[in-house]
Design a protein around this motif. Structure first.
Motif, PDB file in Angstrom:
ATOM      1  N   TYR A 191       0.841  -1.194   0.000  1.00  0.00           N
ATOM      2  CA  TYR A 191       0.000   0.000   0.000  1.00  0.00           C
ATOM      3  C   TYR A 191       0.879   1.247   0.000  1.00  0.00           C
ATOM      4  CZ  TYR A 191       1.202   0.805   4.904  1.00  0.00           C
ATOM      5  OH  TYR A 191       1.896   1.047   6.065  1.00  0.00           O
ATOM      6  N   THR A 193       0.469   5.758   0.975  1.00  0.00           N
ATOM      7  CA  THR A 193      -0.348   6.884   1.423  1.00  0.00           C
ATOM      8  C   THR A 193      -0.002   8.091   0.551  1.00  0.00           C
ATOM      9  OG1 THR A 193       1.289   7.682   3.019  1.00  0.00           O
ATOM     10  CG2 THR A 193      -0.286   6.017   3.789  1.00  0.00           C
ATOM     11  N   LEU A 212      -3.531   8.707  -7.536  1.00  0.00           N
ATOM     12  CA  LEU A 212      -4.085   7.634  -6.693  1.00  0.00           C
ATOM     13  C   LEU A 212      -5.575   7.435  -6.950  1.00  0.00           C
ATOM     14  CD1 LEU A 212      -2.188   8.448  -3.385  1.00  0.00           C
ATOM     15  CD2 LEU A 212      -2.003   6.321  -4.692  1.00  0.00           C
ATOM     16  N   GLU A 213      -6.300   8.513  -7.103  1.00  0.00           N
ATOM     17  CA  GLU A 213      -7.739   8.402  -7.348  1.00  0.00           C
ATOM     18  C   GLU A 213      -8.030   7.810  -8.719  1.00  0.00           C
ATOM     19  OE1 GLU A 213     -10.388   8.961  -5.270  1.00  0.00           O
ATOM     20  OE2 GLU A 213      -8.819   9.097  -3.734  1.00  0.00           O
ATOM     21  N   LEU A 216      -7.632   4.194  -8.269  1.00  0.00           N
ATOM     22  CA  LEU A 216      -8.796   3.711  -7.509  1.00  0.00           C
ATOM     23  C   LEU A 216     -10.009   3.573  -8.429  1.00  0.00           C
ATOM     24  CD1 LEU A 216      -9.996   3.050  -4.685  1.00  0.00           C
ATOM     25  CD2 LEU A 216     -10.553   5.486  -4.489  1.00  0.00           C
ATOM     26  N   ILE A 223      -9.201   1.282  -0.833  1.00  0.00           N
ATOM     27  CA  ILE A 223      -8.859   2.238   0.224  1.00  0.00           C
ATOM     28  C   ILE A 223      -9.132   1.638   1.598  1.00  0.00           C
ATOM     29  CG2 ILE A 223      -9.163   4.309  -1.156  1.00  0.00           C
ATOM     30  CD1 ILE A 223     -11.957   4.596  -0.010  1.00  0.00           C
ATOM     31  N   ASP A 224      -8.305   2.059   2.546  1.00  0.00           N
ATOM     32  CA  ASP A 224      -8.416   1.610   3.937  1.00  0.00           C
ATOM     33  C   ASP A 224      -8.287   2.849   4.812  1.00  0.00           C
ATOM     34  OD1 ASP A 224      -8.285   0.464   6.408  1.00  0.00           O
ATOM     35  OD2 ASP A 224      -6.384  -0.581   6.077  1.00  0.00           O
ATOM     36  N   ASP A 225      -9.399   3.225   5.467  1.00  0.00           N
ATOM     37  CA  ASP A 225      -9.414   4.426   6.313  1.00  0.00           C
ATOM     38  C   ASP A 225      -9.440   4.099   7.801  1.00  0.00           C
ATOM     39  OD1 ASP A 225      -9.403   6.261   4.188  1.00  0.00           O
ATOM     40  OD2 ASP A 225     -11.571   6.072   3.928  1.00  0.00           O
ATOM     41  N   ARG A 232      -5.175   7.721   4.988  1.00  0.00           N
ATOM     42  CA  ARG A 232      -5.786   6.733   4.080  1.00  0.00           C
ATOM     43  C   ARG A 232      -4.713   5.893   3.405  1.00  0.00           C
ATOM     44  NH1 ARG A 232     -10.377   8.303  -0.265  1.00  0.00           N
ATOM     45  NH2 ARG A 232     -11.610   7.960   1.623  1.00  0.00           N
ATOM     46  N   ARG A 233      -4.907   4.580   3.459  1.00  0.00           N
ATOM     47  CA  ARG A 233      -4.020   3.659   2.747  1.00  0.00           C
ATOM     48  C   ARG A 233      -4.661   3.258   1.418  1.00  0.00           C
ATOM     49  NH1 ARG A 233      -2.204   4.888   7.892  1.00  0.00           N
ATOM     50  NH2 ARG A 233      -0.540   3.457   8.600  1.00  0.00           N
ATOM     51  N   TYR A 234      -3.860   3.297   0.371  1.00  0.00           N
ATOM     52  CA  TYR A 234      -4.295   2.794  -0.939  1.00  0.00           C
ATOM     53  C   TYR A 234      -3.609   1.440  -1.151  1.00  0.00           C
ATOM     54  CZ  TYR A 234      -6.097   7.468  -2.055  1.00  0.00           C
ATOM     55  OH  TYR A 234      -6.787   8.665  -2.059  1.00  0.00           O
ATOM     56  N   TRP A 235      -4.395   0.380  -1.082  1.00  0.00           N
ATOM     57  CA  TRP A 235      -3.866  -0.979  -1.233  1.00  0.00           C
ATOM     58  C   TRP A 235      -3.955  -1.411  -2.694  1.00  0.00           C
ATOM     59  CZ3 TRP A 235      -1.514  -4.022   2.405  1.00  0.00           C
ATOM     60  CH2 TRP A 235      -1.587  -3.584   3.736  1.00  0.00           C
TER      61      TRP A 235
END
Length: 251
Positions: A191, A193, A212-213, A216, A223-225, A232-235
């Motif tokens: 992931y 950030t 990142l978006e 996504l 996403i992991d909030d 916010r983590r972007y996995w």
């Protein structure tokens, strides 16, 4: 006073040039004929080699890769058609056709999880599970050759390099340098950030969030909030699966 060359002299010079040209053409033709003869001989020997080692070519992935390399040197593509001498000798076209169908099945089945981007090693492991085969029996080269034949299906199926990994893309998503850089960065922990991306690439917050978006939206990230630090983590499943869930499944 120097005399200019007469008509006879010009004609002789032109005739000499023509003779040199004809000699050059004859030499080139002889060389071409010799090369064609040598290639025909080598192809004949290649066919004999294929008959003799048919079993090894079909069962041994390293031997199969070396055979393909020999074929490429004389302009022979055993995968160009399921018809003809190579299909009759080896059935090798059927092997890659079947492998290609299985690759498509796996890519479609995993698309909801990875957004259409799967690690080549993960793909090999899943293929081996599907084929009830060992990982050693199916090489990376086999997968790459089968994928190259899937390009006739249109844009989408191709192999891209991201960092130290090769990823198979099965959707027509255009990844620019920003996206590829983020995927390479995510290989460390699975992931990233926004702050990590800003620091690693010296980007503005807007540039990092935009990239990142986009990933996504394309289904390549989750996403992991739920973290105390509020970050916010972007996995990215496409760069995390091979190290955990599939590592011990392929026999």
């Amino acid at each position: 006073m120097r005399r200019r060359p007469g008509i006879a002299g010009l004609q002789n010079a032109a005739a000499t040039r023509d003779q040199f040209r004809l000699v050059g053409e004859n030499v080139a033709k002889v060389r071409t004929d010799v090369m064609k003869e040598q290639l025909a001989t080598f192809r004949s020997q290649l066919e004999e080699f294929a008959r003799k080692h048919k079993s090894d070519i079909r069962k041994n992935p390293i031997f199969r890769q070396q055979f393909h390399e020999m074929c490429a040197k004389v302009g022979v593509d055993p995968l160009a058609s399921n018809k003809g001498v190579w299909a009759e000798l080896l059935g090798i076209g059927d092997f890659y056709y079947e492998l290609g169908v299985q690759i498509v099945d796996i890519c479609i089945a995993t698309r909801s999880h990875n957004g259409g981007l799967i690690d080549l090693l993960d793909l090999r492991k899943l293929l081996c599970q599907k084929r009830k085969a060992t990982l050693e029996s199916l090489s990376e080269d086999d997968c790459l050759r089968a994928i190259s034949k899937l390009k006739v299906l249109g844009s989408g199926f191709e192999v891209i390099s991201v960092g130290r990994r090769k990823l198979v893309r099965s959707v027509p998503t255009e990844l620019n340098k920003d996206h590829s850089g983020i995927l390479a960065l995510a290989q460390a922990e699975g992931y990233v950030t926004v702050e990590q991306v800003e620091k690693e690439f010296s980007w503005s917050t807007g540039r990092a969030i935009d990239a990142l978006e986009t990933l996504l939206k394309e289904g390549l990230a989750m996403i992991d909030d739920g973290h105390r630090d509020g970050k916010r983590r972007y996995w990215f499943p496409c760069v995390t699966v091979s190290s955990d869930t599939t590592g011990g499944e392929a026999k």
